[in-house]
Design a protein around this motif. Sequence first.
Motif, PDB file in Angstrom:
ATOM      1  N   ASP A 210     -77.974 -40.303 -11.240  1.00 65.83           N
ATOM      2  CA  ASP A 210     -79.150 -40.529 -12.078  1.00 65.83           C
ATOM      3  C   ASP A 210     -80.335 -41.059 -11.286  1.00 65.83           C
ATOM      4  O   ASP A 210     -81.481 -40.691 -11.532  1.00 65.83           O
ATOM      5  CB  ASP A 210     -78.804 -41.494 -13.214  1.00 65.83           C
ATOM      6  CG  ASP A 210     -77.877 -40.871 -14.250  1.00 65.83           C
ATOM      7  OD1 ASP A 210     -77.824 -39.635 -14.300  1.00 65.83           O
ATOM      8  OD2 ASP A 210     -77.217 -41.621 -14.987  1.00 65.83           O
ATOM      9  N   VAL A 211     -80.093 -41.911 -10.333  1.00 67.73           N
ATOM     10  CA  VAL A 211     -81.180 -42.494  -9.535  1.00 67.73           C
ATOM     11  C   VAL A 211     -81.878 -41.406  -8.729  1.00 67.73           C
ATOM     12  O   VAL A 211     -83.109 -41.370  -8.649  1.00 67.73           O
ATOM     13  CB  VAL A 211     -80.637 -43.620  -8.620  1.00 67.73           C
ATOM     14  CG1 VAL A 211     -81.728 -44.153  -7.705  1.00 67.73           C
ATOM     15  CG2 VAL A 211     -80.042 -44.737  -9.450  1.00 67.73           C
ATOM     16  N   ASP A 212     -81.094 -40.501  -8.129  1.00 73.84           N
ATOM     17  CA  ASP A 212     -81.689 -39.411  -7.348  1.00 73.84           C
ATOM     18  C   ASP A 212     -82.529 -38.496  -8.238  1.00 73.84           C
ATOM     19  O   ASP A 212     -83.580 -37.994  -7.823  1.00 73.84           O
ATOM     20  CB  ASP A 212     -80.602 -38.590  -6.656  1.00 73.84           C
ATOM     21  CG  ASP A 212     -79.908 -39.356  -5.554  1.00 73.84           C
ATOM     22  OD1 ASP A 212     -80.537 -40.271  -4.982  1.00 73.84           O
ATOM     23  OD2 ASP A 212     -78.732 -39.030  -5.281  1.00 73.84           O
ATOM     24  N   LEU A 213     -82.074 -38.278  -9.443  1.00 79.66           N
ATOM     25  CA  LEU A 213     -82.835 -37.427 -10.368  1.00 79.66           C
ATOM     26  C   LEU A 213     -84.163 -38.077 -10.724  1.00 79.66           C
ATOM     27  O   LEU A 213     -85.210 -37.419 -10.778  1.00 79.66           O
ATOM     28  CB  LEU A 213     -82.010 -37.137 -11.627  1.00 79.66           C
ATOM     29  CG  LEU A 213     -80.724 -36.320 -11.427  1.00 79.66           C
ATOM     30  CD1 LEU A 213     -79.975 -36.215 -12.739  1.00 79.66           C
ATOM     31  CD2 LEU A 213     -81.042 -34.950 -10.881  1.00 79.66           C
ATOM     32  N   TRP A 214     -84.146 -39.397 -10.948  1.00 80.92           N
ATOM     33  CA  TRP A 214     -85.394 -40.098 -11.259  1.00 80.92           C
ATOM     34  C   TRP A 214     -86.329 -40.111 -10.058  1.00 80.92           C
ATOM     35  O   TRP A 214     -87.546 -39.955 -10.205  1.00 80.92           O
ATOM     36  CB  TRP A 214     -85.109 -41.534 -11.719  1.00 80.92           C
ATOM     37  CG  TRP A 214     -84.613 -41.597 -13.131  1.00 80.92           C
ATOM     38  CD1 TRP A 214     -83.367 -41.867 -13.547  1.00 80.92           C
ATOM     39  CD2 TRP A 214     -85.393 -41.355 -14.312  1.00 80.92           C
ATOM     40  NE1 TRP A 214     -83.286 -41.816 -14.912  1.00 80.92           N
ATOM     41  CE2 TRP A 214     -84.529 -41.505 -15.414  1.00 80.92           C
ATOM     42  CE3 TRP A 214     -86.724 -41.026 -14.547  1.00 80.92           C
ATOM     43  CZ2 TRP A 214     -84.940 -41.351 -16.720  1.00 80.92           C
ATOM     44  CZ3 TRP A 214     -87.138 -40.878 -15.849  1.00 80.92           C
ATOM     45  CH2 TRP A 214     -86.259 -41.026 -16.926  1.00 80.92           C
ATOM     46  N   ARG A 215     -85.802 -40.280  -8.869  1.00 78.56           N
ATOM     47  CA  ARG A 215     -86.642 -40.276  -7.660  1.00 78.56           C
ATOM     48  C   ARG A 215     -87.276 -38.908  -7.455  1.00 78.56           C
ATOM     49  O   ARG A 215     -88.422 -38.813  -7.018  1.00 78.56           O
ATOM     50  CB  ARG A 215     -85.808 -40.679  -6.452  1.00 78.56           C
ATOM     51  CG  ARG A 215     -85.503 -42.155  -6.427  1.00 78.56           C
ATOM     52  CD  ARG A 215     -84.795 -42.546  -5.160  1.00 78.56           C
ATOM     53  NE  ARG A 215     -84.437 -43.955  -5.234  1.00 78.56           N
ATOM     54  CZ  ARG A 215     -83.314 -44.463  -4.792  1.00 78.56           C
ATOM     55  NH1 ARG A 215     -82.418 -43.680  -4.199  1.00 78.56           N
ATOM     56  NH2 ARG A 215     -83.065 -45.744  -4.912  1.00 78.56           N
TER      57      ARG A 215
ATOM     58  N   GLN B 222     -88.132 -36.852  -9.801  1.00 83.14           N
ATOM     59  CA  GLN B 222     -89.233 -36.774 -10.761  1.00 83.14           C
ATOM     60  C   GLN B 222     -90.427 -37.590 -10.291  1.00 83.14           C
ATOM     61  O   GLN B 222     -91.573 -37.183 -10.467  1.00 83.14           O
ATOM     62  CB  GLN B 222     -88.773 -37.258 -12.141  1.00 83.14           C
ATOM     63  CG  GLN B 222     -87.898 -36.264 -12.850  1.00 83.14           C
ATOM     64  CD  GLN B 222     -87.485 -36.749 -14.227  1.00 83.14           C
ATOM     65  OE1 GLN B 222     -87.622 -37.923 -14.561  1.00 83.14           O
ATOM     66  NE2 GLN B 222     -86.977 -35.825 -15.026  1.00 83.14           N
ATOM     67  N   ASP B 223     -90.174 -38.742  -9.684  1.00 80.27           N
ATOM     68  CA  ASP B 223     -91.270 -39.557  -9.153  1.00 80.27           C
ATOM     69  C   ASP B 223     -92.037 -38.814  -8.059  1.00 80.27           C
ATOM     70  O   ASP B 223     -93.253 -38.986  -7.920  1.00 80.27           O
ATOM     71  CB  ASP B 223     -90.739 -40.890  -8.606  1.00 80.27           C
ATOM     72  CG  ASP B 223     -90.267 -41.824  -9.713  1.00 80.27           C
ATOM     73  OD1 ASP B 223     -90.693 -41.614 -10.868  1.00 80.27           O
ATOM     74  OD2 ASP B 223     -89.464 -42.742  -9.414  1.00 80.27           O
TER      75      ASP B 223
ATOM     76  N   ASP C 222     -89.096 -31.122 -10.178  1.00 77.24           N
ATOM     77  CA  ASP C 222     -88.263 -30.970 -11.386  1.00 77.24           C
ATOM     78  C   ASP C 222     -86.813 -30.834 -10.935  1.00 77.24           C
ATOM     79  O   ASP C 222     -86.455 -29.825 -10.311  1.00 77.24           O
ATOM     80  CB  ASP C 222     -88.695 -29.742 -12.175  1.00 77.24           C
ATOM     81  CG  ASP C 222     -87.973 -29.602 -13.496  1.00 77.24           C
ATOM     82  OD1 ASP C 222     -87.069 -30.431 -13.774  1.00 77.24           O
ATOM     83  OD2 ASP C 222     -88.317 -28.686 -14.250  1.00 77.24           O
TER      84      ASP C 222
ATOM     85  N   THR D 154     -84.218 -30.145 -12.464  1.00 76.79           N
ATOM     86  CA  THR D 154     -83.412 -29.144 -13.177  1.00 76.79           C
ATOM     87  C   THR D 154     -83.585 -27.755 -12.606  1.00 76.79           C
ATOM     88  O   THR D 154     -82.896 -26.843 -13.026  1.00 76.79           O
ATOM     89  CB  THR D 154     -83.780 -29.135 -14.681  1.00 76.79           C
ATOM     90  OG1 THR D 154     -85.148 -28.759 -14.811  1.00 76.79           O
ATOM     91  CG2 THR D 154     -83.533 -30.487 -15.303  1.00 76.79           C
TER      92      THR D 154
END
Length: 182
Positions: free
Chosen positions: A167-172, A174-175, A179, A181
């Motif tokens: 989850d952290v990598d996905l948020w980073r 996005q930052d 995208d 996905t």
Amino acid sequence: MARVVLGVLAAGAVALFAVTRAWASATVRTPGLPTDQVSVTGVDAAPVLAGLAVVVVAGALGVVAAGGWFRQLIGLLIAAVAGFAALRALTLNAGGSPLGRALKESPAYLGGAQPQVTGAPWPFIAALAFALAGVLAIVVAVRGGRWSRMSTRYERSPELVEADADDVDLWRAQDRGQDPTL
């Protein structure tokens, strides 16, 4: 492709309309009672016809969504359903026992002489619409496997997603404006 699918869709819609119209009617006249007009629709005589027309329409929409051999299978299914429905519409005698039951329910019918039965062209229109849907469905079954499929433009490709991303990598991602996905 579009013409064939629209043809199946239109034929199914015409068949559905035709089975909801009066296929046979009679006027009941009894001295001392008001005259009563009794009619029987295709759905009254054979309720399965409306369901089969809906299957034809839904199948036409399924042809658009499916692809390859599954589209051909849907075409064969539509052809079989439409063929059965056309045969049923042609062999059904709406002026027989279905109209006889409707006459017995009429308040003006006292069981005397049978009134004059008037037929309508709707059984033949329904049969023709089902037959047309069946012929077009055979075209789908024969040629549908070569038609183009629906676009996969917005589908996610599995190889582009990192398998071990948390989850952290996905948020980073996005930052950073990426995208995750895609």
